[in-house]
Design a protein around this motif. Structure first.
Motif, PDB file in Angstrom:
ATOM      1  N   GLN A   6      50.215  77.708  31.410  1.00  0.00           N
ATOM      2  CA  GLN A   6      50.485  76.564  30.544  1.00  0.00           C
ATOM      3  C   GLN A   6      51.929  76.091  30.639  1.00  0.00           C
ATOM      4  O   GLN A   6      52.216  74.919  30.372  1.00  0.00           O
ATOM      5  N   THR A   7      52.845  76.956  31.045  1.00  0.00           N
ATOM      6  CA  THR A   7      54.252  76.559  31.154  1.00  0.00           C
ATOM      7  C   THR A   7      54.517  75.703  32.389  1.00  0.00           C
ATOM      8  O   THR A   7      55.524  74.993  32.450  1.00  0.00           O
ATOM      9  N   GLY A   8      53.650  75.787  33.394  1.00  0.00           N
ATOM     10  CA  GLY A   8      53.844  75.055  34.641  1.00  0.00           C
ATOM     11  C   GLY A   8      54.820  75.705  35.603  1.00  0.00           C
ATOM     12  O   GLY A   8      55.015  75.206  36.719  1.00  0.00           O
ATOM     13  N   GLU A   9      55.430  76.825  35.205  1.00  0.00           N
ATOM     14  CA  GLU A   9      56.438  77.473  36.050  1.00  0.00           C
ATOM     15  C   GLU A   9      55.875  77.879  37.401  1.00  0.00           C
ATOM     16  O   GLU A   9      56.492  77.644  38.452  1.00  0.00           O
ATOM     17  N   PHE A  10      54.703  78.479  37.397  1.00  0.00           N
ATOM     18  CA  PHE A  10      54.153  79.005  38.647  1.00  0.00           C
ATOM     19  C   PHE A  10      53.671  77.875  39.559  1.00  0.00           C
ATOM     20  O   PHE A  10      53.795  77.964  40.783  1.00  0.00           O
ATOM     21  N   GLN A  11      53.153  76.823  38.966  1.00  0.00           N
ATOM     22  CA  GLN A  11      52.745  75.678  39.769  1.00  0.00           C
ATOM     23  C   GLN A  11      53.965  75.057  40.455  1.00  0.00           C
ATOM     24  O   GLN A  11      53.907  74.703  41.642  1.00  0.00           O
ATOM     25  N   ARG A  12      55.070  74.926  39.711  1.00  0.00           N
ATOM     26  CA  ARG A  12      56.286  74.337  40.294  1.00  0.00           C
ATOM     27  C   ARG A  12      56.851  75.221  41.396  1.00  0.00           C
ATOM     28  O   ARG A  12      57.307  74.715  42.433  1.00  0.00           O
TER      29      ARG A  12
ATOM     30  N   GLY B 159      37.341  84.712  21.661  1.00  0.00           N
ATOM     31  CA  GLY B 159      37.433  83.335  21.185  1.00  0.00           C
ATOM     32  C   GLY B 159      38.738  82.676  21.579  1.00  0.00           C
ATOM     33  O   GLY B 159      38.759  81.512  22.025  1.00  0.00           O
ATOM     34  N   ALA B 160      39.842  83.409  21.429  1.00  0.00           N
ATOM     35  CA  ALA B 160      41.152  82.854  21.772  1.00  0.00           C
ATOM     36  C   ALA B 160      41.257  82.585  23.268  1.00  0.00           C
ATOM     37  O   ALA B 160      41.806  81.555  23.701  1.00  0.00           O
ATOM     38  N   PHE B 161      40.720  83.498  24.080  1.00  0.00           N
ATOM     39  CA  PHE B 161      40.730  83.307  25.534  1.00  0.00           C
ATOM     40  C   PHE B 161      39.906  82.084  25.916  1.00  0.00           C
ATOM     41  O   PHE B 161      40.349  81.228  26.696  1.00  0.00           O
ATOM     42  N   ALA B 162      38.713  81.971  25.367  1.00  0.00           N
ATOM     43  CA  ALA B 162      37.847  80.846  25.704  1.00  0.00           C
ATOM     44  C   ALA B 162      38.484  79.525  25.296  1.00  0.00           C
ATOM     45  O   ALA B 162      38.434  78.535  26.050  1.00  0.00           O
ATOM     46  N   ALA B 163      39.087  79.483  24.131  1.00  0.00           N
ATOM     47  CA  ALA B 163      39.715  78.245  23.664  1.00  0.00           C
ATOM     48  C   ALA B 163      40.875  77.842  24.576  1.00  0.00           C
ATOM     49  O   ALA B 163      41.018  76.662  24.932  1.00  0.00           O
ATOM     50  N   ALA B 164      41.698  78.820  24.953  1.00  0.00           N
ATOM     51  CA  ALA B 164      42.852  78.517  25.797  1.00  0.00           C
ATOM     52  C   ALA B 164      42.424  78.078  27.189  1.00  0.00           C
ATOM     53  O   ALA B 164      42.996  77.136  27.764  1.00  0.00           O
ATOM     54  N   LEU B 165      41.413  78.741  27.765  1.00  0.00           N
ATOM     55  CA  LEU B 165      40.962  78.388  29.103  1.00  0.00           C
ATOM     56  C   LEU B 165      40.283  77.019  29.091  1.00  0.00           C
ATOM     57  O   LEU B 165      40.495  76.206  30.007  1.00  0.00           O
ATOM     58  N   ALA B 166      39.485  76.746  28.074  1.00  0.00           N
ATOM     59  CA  ALA B 166      38.860  75.425  27.968  1.00  0.00           C
ATOM     60  C   ALA B 166      39.925  74.341  27.885  1.00  0.00           C
ATOM     61  O   ALA B 166      39.810  73.288  28.535  1.00  0.00           O
ATOM     62  N   GLU B 167      40.969  74.580  27.116  1.00  0.00           N
ATOM     63  CA  GLU B 167      42.048  73.590  26.997  1.00  0.00           C
ATOM     64  C   GLU B 167      42.764  73.397  28.327  1.00  0.00           C
ATOM     65  O   GLU B 167      43.084  72.262  28.719  1.00  0.00           O
ATOM     66  N   LEU B 168      43.028  74.489  29.041  1.00  0.00           N
ATOM     67  CA  LEU B 168      43.687  74.388  30.343  1.00  0.00           C
ATOM     68  C   LEU B 168      42.875  73.516  31.293  1.00  0.00           C
ATOM     69  O   LEU B 168      43.441  72.755  32.094  1.00  0.00           O
ATOM     70  N   CYS B 169      41.554  73.619  31.227  1.00  0.00           N
ATOM     71  CA  CYS B 169      40.663  72.880  32.114  1.00  0.00           C
ATOM     72  C   CYS B 169      40.295  71.501  31.579  1.00  0.00           C
ATOM     73  O   CYS B 169      39.667  70.715  32.305  1.00  0.00           O
ATOM     74  N   GLY B 170      40.630  71.226  30.320  1.00  0.00           N
ATOM     75  CA  GLY B 170      40.232  69.962  29.725  1.00  0.00           C
ATOM     76  C   GLY B 170      38.743  69.881  29.477  1.00  0.00           C
ATOM     77  O   GLY B 170      38.145  68.795  29.554  1.00  0.00           O
ATOM     78  N   LYS B 171      38.126  71.019  29.172  1.00  0.00           N
ATOM     79  CA  LYS B 171      36.677  71.083  28.956  1.00  0.00           C
ATOM     80  C   LYS B 171      36.378  71.672  27.576  1.00  0.00           C
ATOM     81  O   LYS B 171      37.279  72.083  26.840  1.00  0.00           O
ATOM     82  N   ASP B 172      35.069  71.735  27.252  1.00  0.00           N
ATOM     83  CA  ASP B 172      34.635  72.208  25.937  1.00  0.00           C
ATOM     84  C   ASP B 172      34.307  73.690  25.888  1.00  0.00           C
ATOM     85  O   ASP B 172      34.644  74.380  24.924  1.00  0.00           O
TER      86      ASP B 172
END
Length: 407
Positions: free
Chosen positions: A311-317, A92-105
């Motif tokens: 979520q921190t954006g470090e790796f993207q930067r 549940g925690a994984f699904a919630a976090a991944l959905a939030e990262l993607c902006g989806k439900d």
């Protein structure tokens, strides 16, 4: 004496054992890797190599990233598998976090990238029949030439790569091909039975092929206007690789379905997912799709840690900044053994001048100099280092490539 040039007896024996007992569905470079840490691996002879392949972007965070290893180790001591017959305390925690990262439900967890693609196709067809009103068994999906979405029989059936396709038919119908990067061709291919457009925002296996500016925005607009789902295969291009969380972010585009995999497992184990809003992914009913291992507690623990790191954006930067640095170095090689360079973040396709040799020959020469890359489609090598790589390490790798090109 070693039976293979450049290898000692131990390495040659291990390769021989593979040749004798493994199906020959790969043609690996002649190196036997025994350990890895960060952006580096060590072979059985103790020689170190800079890994510029990252297991086709499955190792975006490097070999044995301490935070990911810690999450896996902790979970290994508690619970590894329940199947989806029961709930588990990590999913549940994984699904919630991944959905939030993607902006989806919603999230539908699977294991491999190919499973995510197959799942996306099933979801799109179910949506077409149950929501859009397409007649039974008539739904079609628009796909791009040069695509690589996996190796199941359905997926290779809509590939135009003869190595992937030839000899494996008959194939699943219902796919319409258009040129990659041509939004007008997508518009022309859509009719009342079209369920979805399935594309890679950047084609990886094809050689890091980047579409024209505005292409993804045009695809998004067309799909919205024509009531067709936009499915983005971000299995290789996503999760920080291109300097954004997703390659679609380069044009501020949000697809209807994200297909994710590879780096989602942190280089520890296979984890994939389809992520979409409720009105789309909610069409799947109990018993219609599943996986014994999909969403297992170990995968969920690792996937959650990966999402937290993103979520921190470090790796993207890091990917964006180091990608600019790498681009300047690689662009200087055009006309000096290189005919073209395509780069997005820390992901590059380098076309080798045939006068220098094939992509495979260049990869083998780089191997001898301690750099790991892999060829694709004859004359191209791909560079996709772990996002933890240092700028000085990239400089050294380009120096090795420069020497190889001058040989």
């Amino acid at each position: 004496m070693s039976t293979m040039p450049g290898l000692d007896d131990a390495a040659a024996e291990l390769i021989h054992a593979e040749d004798e007992h493994l199906a020959h569905n790969y043609h690996p470079l002649p190196v036997v890797i025994a350990r890895g840490e960060g952006a580096w691996v060590t072979d059985v002879e103790g020689k170190r190599y800079l890994d510029l392949l990252s297991a086709y972007s499955a190792l975006n965070f490097g070999h044995r990233h301490p935070a990911i290893v810690a999450a896996a180790t902790e979970q290994l001591g508690r619970l590894t598998l329940t199947s989806r017959a029961y709930h588990n305390d990590r999913l549940g925690a994984f699904a919630a976090a991944l959905a939030e990262l993607c902006g989806k439900d919603l999230v539908l967890p699977m294991n491999t990238g190919a499973e995510a693609v197959e799942t996306g196709i099933k979801v799109a067809r179910a949506w077409a029949y149950r929501v859009k009103g397409v007649p039974a068994d008539a739904a079609t999906v628009v796909v791009a030439n040069g695509n690589f979405h996996g190796r199941t029989t359905t997926i290779v059936g809509f590939s135009d790569d003869p190595d992937a396709r030839d000899g494996f038919g008959p194939f699943t119908p219902g796919f319409v091909h258009v040129p990659f990067g041509d939004a007008a061709a997508i518009e022309a291919a859509i009719d009342e039975n079209t369920a979805a457009v399935l594309i890679e925002p950047i084609q990886g296996e094809a050689g890091v092929i980047i579409p024209p500016d505005g292409y993804l925005r045009a695809v998004r607009e067309i799909c919205t206007r024509r009531n067709v789902l936009f499915i983005a295969d971000e299995i290789q291009s996503g999760l920080g690789r291109v300097g954004e969380t997703f390659a679609c972010d380069r044009e501020a585009v949000v697809p209807d379905l994200y297909l994710l995999g590879k780096a989602l497992g942190g280089g520890i184990l296979p984890v994939s997912a389809v992520v979409a809003d409720r009105e789309i992914l909610g069409v799947i009913r109990p018993g219609e799709h599943g996986s014994t291992f999909g969403g297992n507690p170990l995968a969920a623990a690792v996937g959650l840690r990966v999402v937290e790191m993103l979520q921190t954006g470090e790796f993207q930067r890091r990917a964006a900044a180091l990608g600019e640095h790498l681009a300047a170095k690689l662009d200087a090689l055009v006309g000096h053994g290189v005919t073209a360079v395509r780069i997005a973040g820390l992901w590059a396709g380098i076309d080798i001048d045939p006068a220098v040799g094939t992509g495979r020959a260049v990869a083998e020469r780089l191997l001898a100099r301690g750099v790991l890359v892999k060829d694709t489609h004859g004359q191209t090598i791909r560079i996709a280092p772990p996002l933890v790589v240092r700028g000085t390490e990239l400089d050294w790798a380009v120096e090795q490539l420069t020497l190889v090109l001058a040989d």
